[in-house]
Design an enzyme around this catalytic site. Structure first.
Site, PDB file in Angstrom:
ATOM      1  N   CYS A  50     116.078  63.503  54.667  1.00  0.00           N
ATOM      2  CA  CYS A  50     116.112  62.316  55.527  1.00  0.00           C
ATOM      3  C   CYS A  50     117.179  61.324  55.089  1.00  0.00           C
ATOM      4  O   CYS A  50     117.552  60.443  55.859  1.00  0.00           O
ATOM      5  CB  CYS A  50     114.748  61.633  55.551  1.00  0.00           C
ATOM      6  SG  CYS A  50     114.173  61.093  53.925  1.00  0.00           S
ATOM      7  N   ARG A  52     120.157  62.411  53.034  1.00  0.00           N
ATOM      8  CA  ARG A  52     121.374  63.044  52.521  1.00  0.00           C
ATOM      9  C   ARG A  52     121.677  64.316  53.304  1.00  0.00           C
ATOM     10  O   ARG A  52     120.771  64.987  53.809  1.00  0.00           O
ATOM     11  CB  ARG A  52     121.262  63.360  51.025  1.00  0.00           C
ATOM     12  CG  ARG A  52     120.432  64.558  50.659  1.00  0.00           C
ATOM     13  CD  ARG A  52     120.440  64.810  49.155  1.00  0.00           C
ATOM     14  NE  ARG A  52     119.892  63.682  48.431  1.00  0.00           N
ATOM     15  CZ  ARG A  52     120.628  62.838  47.711  1.00  0.00           C
ATOM     16  NH1 ARG A  52     121.919  63.027  47.597  1.00  0.00           N
ATOM     17  NH2 ARG A  52     120.063  61.827  47.103  1.00  0.00           N
ATOM     18  N   GLU A 114     111.128  60.085  42.758  1.00  0.00           N
ATOM     19  CA  GLU A 114     110.261  60.804  43.701  1.00  0.00           C
ATOM     20  C   GLU A 114     110.473  62.314  43.538  1.00  0.00           C
ATOM     21  O   GLU A 114     111.573  62.780  43.239  1.00  0.00           O
ATOM     22  CB  GLU A 114     110.522  60.344  45.134  1.00  0.00           C
ATOM     23  CG  GLU A 114     111.926  60.597  45.649  1.00  0.00           C
ATOM     24  CD  GLU A 114     112.048  61.891  46.407  1.00  0.00           C
ATOM     25  OE1 GLU A 114     111.005  62.504  46.684  1.00  0.00           O
ATOM     26  OE2 GLU A 114     113.176  62.305  46.690  1.00  0.00           O
ATOM     27  N   GLN A 120     112.474  70.272  48.827  1.00  0.00           N
ATOM     28  CA  GLN A 120     113.601  70.377  49.760  1.00  0.00           C
ATOM     29  C   GLN A 120     114.720  71.243  49.177  1.00  0.00           C
ATOM     30  O   GLN A 120     115.371  71.992  49.903  1.00  0.00           O
ATOM     31  CB  GLN A 120     114.101  68.972  50.097  1.00  0.00           C
ATOM     32  CG  GLN A 120     113.066  68.146  50.863  1.00  0.00           C
ATOM     33  CD  GLN A 120     113.349  66.652  50.846  1.00  0.00           C
ATOM     34  OE1 GLN A 120     113.986  66.143  49.928  1.00  0.00           O
ATOM     35  NE2 GLN A 120     112.862  65.939  51.859  1.00  0.00           N
ATOM     36  N   GLY A 192     103.782  64.134  64.129  1.00  0.00           N
ATOM     37  CA  GLY A 192     104.476  65.205  63.424  1.00  0.00           C
ATOM     38  C   GLY A 192     103.512  65.892  62.471  1.00  0.00           C
ATOM     39  O   GLY A 192     102.548  65.282  61.994  1.00  0.00           O
ATOM     40  N   ALA A 193     103.779  67.176  62.181  1.00  0.00           N
ATOM     41  CA  ALA A 193     102.899  67.934  61.289  1.00  0.00           C
ATOM     42  C   ALA A 193     103.705  68.690  60.238  1.00  0.00           C
ATOM     43  O   ALA A 193     103.229  69.676  59.681  1.00  0.00           O
ATOM     44  CB  ALA A 193     102.026  68.907  62.089  1.00  0.00           C
ATOM     45  N   GLY A 194     104.926  68.232  59.972  1.00  0.00           N
ATOM     46  CA  GLY A 194     105.746  68.852  58.941  1.00  0.00           C
ATOM     47  C   GLY A 194     105.352  68.381  57.556  1.00  0.00           C
ATOM     48  O   GLY A 194     104.303  67.742  57.367  1.00  0.00           O
ATOM     49  N   MET A 196     106.652  66.067  55.503  1.00  0.00           N
ATOM     50  CA  MET A 196     106.600  64.620  55.293  1.00  0.00           C
ATOM     51  C   MET A 196     105.395  64.006  55.997  1.00  0.00           C
ATOM     52  O   MET A 196     104.696  63.166  55.430  1.00  0.00           O
ATOM     53  CB  MET A 196     107.894  63.975  55.792  1.00  0.00           C
ATOM     54  CG  MET A 196     108.016  62.503  55.475  1.00  0.00           C
ATOM     55  SD  MET A 196     108.478  62.182  53.774  1.00  0.00           S
ATOM     56  CE  MET A 196     110.245  62.418  53.867  1.00  0.00           C
ATOM     57  N   SER A 197     105.132  64.422  57.224  1.00  0.00           N
ATOM     58  CA  SER A 197     103.979  63.899  57.956  1.00  0.00           C
ATOM     59  C   SER A 197     102.676  64.309  57.276  1.00  0.00           C
ATOM     60  O   SER A 197     101.722  63.521  57.202  1.00  0.00           O
ATOM     61  CB  SER A 197     104.002  64.411  59.400  1.00  0.00           C
ATOM     62  OG  SER A 197     105.144  63.952  60.081  1.00  0.00           O
TER      63      SER A 197
END
Length: 592
Positions: A50, A52, A114, A120, A192-194, A196-197
């Site tokens: 989100c 970079r 973090e 990722q 959203g269901a990825g 992050m969500s």
């Protein structure tokens, strides 16, 4: 071949540029395929998060590689190369390794420390492996980055220096208070269901929200996440799934909404947010206008009379100038930011007045001209001298530095928020104009970047930096040593061929030699050759591992007249073995 990374992040580019340059899954695949098809690159991997977008490649030419990778990023992001170039950064060889290791440890994250970036990086490697764009170098690099990141989190307190972006965002929504106290009893909508969500939903559940509604384009994924939240131990949250077309209705019931989708357009418009809070603050909520700046000249009122005549031939925005008491249209503040040509035009206008010979400034009781809107005497000689001095400054530096008075900002009493919005998507899901709505608090990637810019660095960060430096040195030494290994293998293979040839010649001269003596002679010759080669090959590996040691491989090939194709074939065989083993290991770890 050498490692090269070209990219942009929240540290180098504004969020508006990152938002436009974001790459969807299909664009990432095409970028990888086009990169390895390009001449300078042999391997490629994309790290897109989100905040970079980075393209890693193994290239044989630095300048050609930078040009090609920059062009490919521009083509696939949809942002023109000329516009994108000022925000791009380039890292090469050891600096590229240092950059990725720092990213893996969370040192380069928007919220320092973090750990979500590790997942990722793992996803980026898996994608490159699936597309067969990751070879020996990138496989080893990304695998090592994952190990370095895990080491940093296990051996230091880097987790205390920062949190995940989700946690930090919720802290911003809570306005500095404790997140559990703020969240307790609230109704949450997660869009959203990825990954992050899902993390946001789990964090809200642990914080004590009463209800979580999950909306997703694929309803089955929303149902799966809602079931996981319901079955999770240690929480008493009620979770349910809804289709995306129910978001507007659910927003009217929600106290907090978190959105992180892969949509290319807005998921929540300012109008939809205004509708959802209308009536909840006790009065109607006006719908905000677009954030696009309006042209101040488009709605300019007719120019009132001025002390120097009409605005014809004057380069100033006179209404803006006259709105500030005590602001001389002839003085230094008026011409701030002007270039030489504009300054000359302004000086002529001050000296001669308007072309229509409009009346000069009104006179005070003492018979002197006064500044517009004030009783302060206006001294033409003083202003003329100031302009002459400014003209000299323009000749030296090309432009007058701007000196603008800050406009007074009226304190506006806003009602307490009734709807809290957290936008973690890139490009953003929620219209930024929603932050102007009364009763709404919006936190997005841009505001998170501003809030974390001055965050204090924990002492553990220094320890992590030392770990990164040590690991970079070790990785570089291993790569340099590995670079000479094919040459050493080829040398030993050549020596073995020489031994075999000499033993065959001996058998021709001594056909009556029995097997026992033949074996003894063969072993003796091999031991002699091994002892002669042992010290130089061990030493050359040590030397090659040091900075600048790449030339030892070339020296070895020259001194022993080794066939370049033999060395290349050994290298290809080793690369194939390494790729298979690393891919298998990565898939095994991913299944755990």
């Amino acid at each position: 071949m050498s490692l090269l990374v070209v990219g942009l992040s929240h540290r180098s580019a504004p969020v508006s540029v990152l938002e436009r340059a974001s790459l969807g899954p299909d664009a990432q695949i095409k970028l990888l395929q086009d990169t390895v098809a390009a001449e300078p690159a042999a391997e490629a991997a994309v790290l897109a998060t989100c905040n970079r977008i980075e393209l890693y490649a193994d290239v044989d030419k630095f300048h050609a590689g930078v040009a090609e990778l920059s062009t490919l990023l521009a083509q696939h992001s949809g942002v023109g190369l000329e516009e994108l170039t000022p925000y791009l950064y380039v890292h090469y060889e050891d600096r590229a390794v240092h950059h990725l290791f720092s990213v893996a440890c969370g040192l380069d994250s928007m919220v320092v420390g973090e750990g979500q970036v590790l997942g990722q990086i793992k996803d980026s490697l898996a994608k490159a492996q699936d597309l067969h764009t990751a070879g020996r170098l990138l496989n080893e690099l990304f695998q090592q980055a994952l190990r370095v990141g895990k080491r940093a989190h296990s051996e230091t307190g880097i987790d205390r220096a920062g949190q995940s972006l989700v946690t930090f965002g919720l802290e911003q929504l809570a306005g500095g208070g404790a997140v559990p106290d703020w969240a307790r009893g609230k109704k949450a909508l997660v869009i959203g269901a990825g990954s992050m969500s899902s993390l946001a939903a789990a964090t809200l559940a642990r914080a004590g929200v009463a209800e979580i509604v999950v909306a997703n384009r694929t309803f089955e994924r929303a149902e799966r996440l809602a079931q996981i939240l319901t079955d999770a131990e240690g929480t008493a949250v009620t979770a349910r799934a809804v289709p995306m077309d129910a978001v507007a209705a659910e927003l009217t019931r929600a106290d907090v909404a978190v959105s992180c989708t892969g949509a290319t357009g807005l998921v929540l418009t300012a109008e939809a947010v205004a509708t959802s809070v209308d009536g909840r603050t006790g009065h109607a909520i006006p719908t905000p206008q677009s954030d696009a700046p309006a042209d101040p000249r488009a709605q300019r009122a007719p120019l009132p009379p001025t002390s120097l005549g009409t605005d014809e031939g004057c380069p100033l925005d006179l209404p803006a100038v006259q709105a500030t008491a005590g602001f001389s249209v002839a003085g230094e503040a008026a011409v701030a930011g002007m270039g030489a040509a504009e300054l000359e035009q302004h000086a002529a206008w001050v000296d001669n007045g308007a072309p229509d010979a409009a009346p000069r400034a009104p006179r005070s009781a003492a018979g002197t001209a006064t500044r517009p809107g004030t009783a302060v005497p206006l001294d033409p000689a003083e202003d003329t001298d100031a302009i002459a001095a400014l003209a000299a400054a323009v000749a030296a530096v090309g432009r007058i530095p701007e000196r603008r008075r800050p406009e007074p900002v009226a304190d506006v009493v806003r009602p307490e928020p009734v709807l809290f919005l957290l936008d973690l998507a890139m490009p953003r899901d929620i219209d930024p104009a929603a932050h102007r709505l009364a009763g709404v608090r919006l936190v997005d990637i841009e505001s998170l970047a501003e809030a974390s810019a001055d965050a204090p660095m924990a002492a553990d960060v220094d320890q992590v930096r030392r770990i990164v430096s040590d690991e970079v040195a070790a990785f570089g030494a291993a790569q340099r040593a590995a670079h000479i290994t094919p040459t050493v293998v080829a040398l030993r293979a050549m020596a073995a061929d020489v031994v075999a040839g000499e033993i065959a010649r001996l058998e021709g001269r001594l056909p009556a030699l029995d097997d026992k003596h033949r074996a003894e002679i063969t072993q003796t010759v091999k031991r002699v050759v091994d002892k002669l080669l042992h010290a130089p090959t061990v030493r050359v590996k040590q030397l090659a591992a040091e900075p600048g040691g790449a030339g030892y491989a070339d020296a070895l090939r020259t001194l022993f007249d080794l066939d370049p194709e033999t060395v290349a074939s050994v290298s290809r065989a080793e690369d194939s073995t390494t790729e298979n083993s690393t891919e298998k290991k990565a898939r095994t770890e991913g299944q755990r």
